[in-house]
Design a protein around this motif. Structure first.
Motif, PDB file in Angstrom:
ATOM      1  N   TYR A 161     -12.476   4.538   5.207  1.00  0.00           N
ATOM      2  CA  TYR A 161     -11.030   4.664   5.397  1.00  0.00           C
ATOM      3  C   TYR A 161     -10.718   5.077   6.835  1.00  0.00           C
ATOM      4  CZ  TYR A 161      -6.194   6.002   4.761  1.00  0.00           C
ATOM      5  OH  TYR A 161      -4.833   6.100   4.877  1.00  0.00           O
ATOM      6  N   ASP A 162     -11.450   6.063   7.350  1.00  0.00           N
ATOM      7  CA  ASP A 162     -11.227   6.509   8.730  1.00  0.00           C
ATOM      8  C   ASP A 162     -11.449   5.362   9.707  1.00  0.00           C
ATOM      9  OD1 ASP A 162     -10.674   9.072   7.849  1.00  0.00           O
ATOM     10  OD2 ASP A 162     -12.725   9.785   8.153  1.00  0.00           O
ATOM     11  N   ARG A 163     -12.517   4.603   9.497  1.00  0.00           N
ATOM     12  CA  ARG A 163     -12.800   3.461  10.368  1.00  0.00           C
ATOM     13  C   ARG A 163     -11.695   2.413  10.266  1.00  0.00           C
ATOM     14  NH1 ARG A 163     -18.314   1.893   8.203  1.00  0.00           N
ATOM     15  NH2 ARG A 163     -17.952  -0.002   9.396  1.00  0.00           N
ATOM     16  N   ALA A 164     -11.188   2.182   9.046  1.00  0.00           N
ATOM     17  CA  ALA A 164     -10.105   1.205   8.860  1.00  0.00           C
ATOM     18  C   ALA A 164      -8.840   1.651   9.590  1.00  0.00           C
ATOM     19  CB  ALA A 164      -9.834   1.006   7.372  1.00  0.00           C
ATOM     20  N   CYS A 165      -8.552   2.939   9.536  1.00  0.00           N
ATOM     21  CA  CYS A 165      -7.344   3.461  10.192  1.00  0.00           C
ATOM     22  C   CYS A 165      -7.454   3.457  11.717  1.00  0.00           C
ATOM     23  CB  CYS A 165      -7.038   4.864   9.690  1.00  0.00           C
ATOM     24  SG  CYS A 165      -6.472   4.898   7.975  1.00  0.00           S
ATOM     25  N   GLU A 166      -8.669   3.387  12.239  1.00  0.00           N
ATOM     26  CA  GLU A 166      -8.872   3.357  13.689  1.00  0.00           C
ATOM     27  C   GLU A 166      -8.717   1.968  14.289  1.00  0.00           C
ATOM     28  OE1 GLU A 166     -12.736   5.077  14.184  1.00  0.00           O
ATOM     29  OE2 GLU A 166     -12.031   7.097  13.722  1.00  0.00           O
ATOM     30  N   LEU A 190      -6.685  -5.294   7.589  1.00  0.00           N
ATOM     31  CA  LEU A 190      -5.366  -5.730   8.051  1.00  0.00           C
ATOM     32  C   LEU A 190      -4.677  -4.484   8.602  1.00  0.00           C
ATOM     33  CD1 LEU A 190      -4.262  -8.000   5.059  1.00  0.00           C
ATOM     34  CD2 LEU A 190      -5.573  -8.623   7.097  1.00  0.00           C
ATOM     35  N   ALA A 191      -4.709  -4.332   9.898  1.00  0.00           N
ATOM     36  CA  ALA A 191      -4.227  -3.106  10.529  1.00  0.00           C
ATOM     37  C   ALA A 191      -2.754  -3.227  10.905  1.00  0.00           C
ATOM     38  CB  ALA A 191      -5.095  -2.796  11.740  1.00  0.00           C
ATOM     39  N   ASP A 192      -2.359  -2.472  11.881  1.00  0.00           N
ATOM     40  CA  ASP A 192      -0.994  -2.404  12.366  1.00  0.00           C
ATOM     41  C   ASP A 192      -0.148  -1.624  11.379  1.00  0.00           C
ATOM     42  OD1 ASP A 192       0.995  -2.794  14.246  1.00  0.00           O
ATOM     43  OD2 ASP A 192       1.643  -4.687  13.402  1.00  0.00           O
ATOM     44  N   GLU A 193       0.893  -2.197  10.849  1.00  0.00           N
ATOM     45  CA  GLU A 193       1.786  -1.502   9.929  1.00  0.00           C
ATOM     46  C   GLU A 193       1.384  -1.790   8.477  1.00  0.00           C
ATOM     47  OE1 GLU A 193       5.977  -2.096  10.874  1.00  0.00           O
ATOM     48  OE2 GLU A 193       5.319  -2.962  12.770  1.00  0.00           O
ATOM     49  N   PRO A 194       1.746  -0.900   7.544  1.00  0.00           N
ATOM     50  CA  PRO A 194       1.449  -1.157   6.129  1.00  0.00           C
ATOM     51  C   PRO A 194       2.490  -2.114   5.521  1.00  0.00           C
ATOM     52  CG  PRO A 194       2.476   0.988   6.377  1.00  0.00           C
ATOM     53  CD  PRO A 194       2.298   0.434   7.768  1.00  0.00           C
ATOM     54  N   THR A 203       0.861  -1.178   0.000  1.00  0.00           N
ATOM     55  CA  THR A 203       0.000   0.000   0.000  1.00  0.00           C
ATOM     56  C   THR A 203       0.900   1.232   0.000  1.00  0.00           C
ATOM     57  OG1 THR A 203      -0.126   0.297   2.398  1.00  0.00           O
ATOM     58  CG2 THR A 203      -1.714  -1.235   1.386  1.00  0.00           C
ATOM     59  N   GLU A 204       0.272   2.385  -0.074  1.00  0.00           N
ATOM     60  CA  GLU A 204       1.016   3.644  -0.002  1.00  0.00           C
ATOM     61  C   GLU A 204       1.044   4.164   1.432  1.00  0.00           C
ATOM     62  OE1 GLU A 204      -0.298   6.386  -3.033  1.00  0.00           O
ATOM     63  OE2 GLU A 204      -0.421   4.763  -4.492  1.00  0.00           O
ATOM     64  N   GLY A 205       0.927   3.266   2.396  1.00  0.00           N
ATOM     65  CA  GLY A 205       0.939   3.633   3.806  1.00  0.00           C
ATOM     66  C   GLY A 205      -0.377   3.368   4.509  1.00  0.00           C
ATOM     67  N   SER A 206      -1.373   2.962   3.759  1.00  0.00           N
ATOM     68  CA  SER A 206      -2.698   2.668   4.316  1.00  0.00           C
ATOM     69  C   SER A 206      -2.774   1.208   4.736  1.00  0.00           C
ATOM     70  CB  SER A 206      -3.766   2.903   3.254  1.00  0.00           C
ATOM     71  OG  SER A 206      -3.702   4.219   2.777  1.00  0.00           O
ATOM     72  N   PRO A 207      -3.799   0.869   5.517  1.00  0.00           N
ATOM     73  CA  PRO A 207      -4.026  -0.553   5.782  1.00  0.00           C
ATOM     74  C   PRO A 207      -4.553  -1.246   4.524  1.00  0.00           C
ATOM     75  CG  PRO A 207      -5.637   0.811   6.966  1.00  0.00           C
ATOM     76  CD  PRO A 207      -4.738   1.735   6.225  1.00  0.00           C
ATOM     77  N   PHE A 208      -4.429  -2.553   4.488  1.00  0.00           N
ATOM     78  CA  PHE A 208      -5.096  -3.332   3.449  1.00  0.00           C
ATOM     79  C   PHE A 208      -6.526  -3.585   3.896  1.00  0.00           C
ATOM     80  CE2 PHE A 208      -0.898  -4.798   1.863  1.00  0.00           C
ATOM     81  CZ  PHE A 208      -1.125  -4.624   0.499  1.00  0.00           C
ATOM     82  N   VAL A 209      -7.428  -3.681   2.915  1.00  0.00           N
ATOM     83  CA  VAL A 209      -8.808  -4.055   3.175  1.00  0.00           C
ATOM     84  C   VAL A 209      -9.134  -5.240   2.278  1.00  0.00           C
ATOM     85  CG1 VAL A 209      -9.748  -2.401   1.493  1.00  0.00           C
ATOM     86  CG2 VAL A 209     -11.196  -3.243   3.331  1.00  0.00           C
TER      87      VAL A 209
END
Length: 161
Positions: free
Chosen positions: A32-37, A56-60, A8-14
């Protein structure tokens, strides 16, 4: 076997059901906001049509799918991609799995960068297809570290009856 690693470009995977891709609004909506939270390694978000998306949270981290094992592998660190598939598959049976959330799906799923619209999959953003059968799957997580220079985070889909 070689793996296709997506980044990704720094985002989580969905991971979104193919039929629900039009509902994923990327950075333009609240998805996106919910995914980043998400603070857990993985979590499930409900979409407007009742479908569910896996975050898939944590690190990108670069991520690949091993369809024969129904496992997502996330690259924490390693010296090369050459032996990654062999390292991962030989350690699946001895990994210490932690039970995760339950994801309900109606079939084929698509993994992509959460910052993009679902309608941009295959056009502006790379993706991977996860062909799971219709049903409910618990998404368990584990880390494998065969040596000081190698670490992968794994997420497996365990079908529930």
């Amino acid at each position: 076997m070689s793996l296709m690693w997506l980044e990704t470009e720094g985002s989580p995977f969905v991971v979104v059901p193919r039929d629900a891709l039009p509902y994923w609004s990327g950075t333009e909506g609240d998805h996106y906001d919910r995914a980043c939270e998400v603070t857990d390694l993985v979590d499930v978000l409900e979409l407007p049509d009742g479908a569910e998306a896996l975050i898939l949270a944590d690190e990108p981290l670069a991520t690949a799918y091993l369809p024969e094992h129904q496992v997502l592998a996330r690259w924490c660190y390693a010296e090369s991609t050459e032996d990654a598939a062999d390292i991962i598959t030989t350690r699946l049976g001895t990994a210490e799995w932690e039970e995760g959330p339950v994801l309900r799906t109606a079939g084929e799923l698509v993994m992509f960068d959460a910052a993009y619209f679902g309608t941009e999959v295959g056009i502006l953003v790379d993706s991977a297809t996860l062909d799971l059968g219709v049903g409910s799957y618990r998404v368990d997580s584990a880390s494998i570290e065969p040596d000081d220079h190698t670490c992968f985070r794994l997420h497996r889909f365990v079908e529930l009856s």
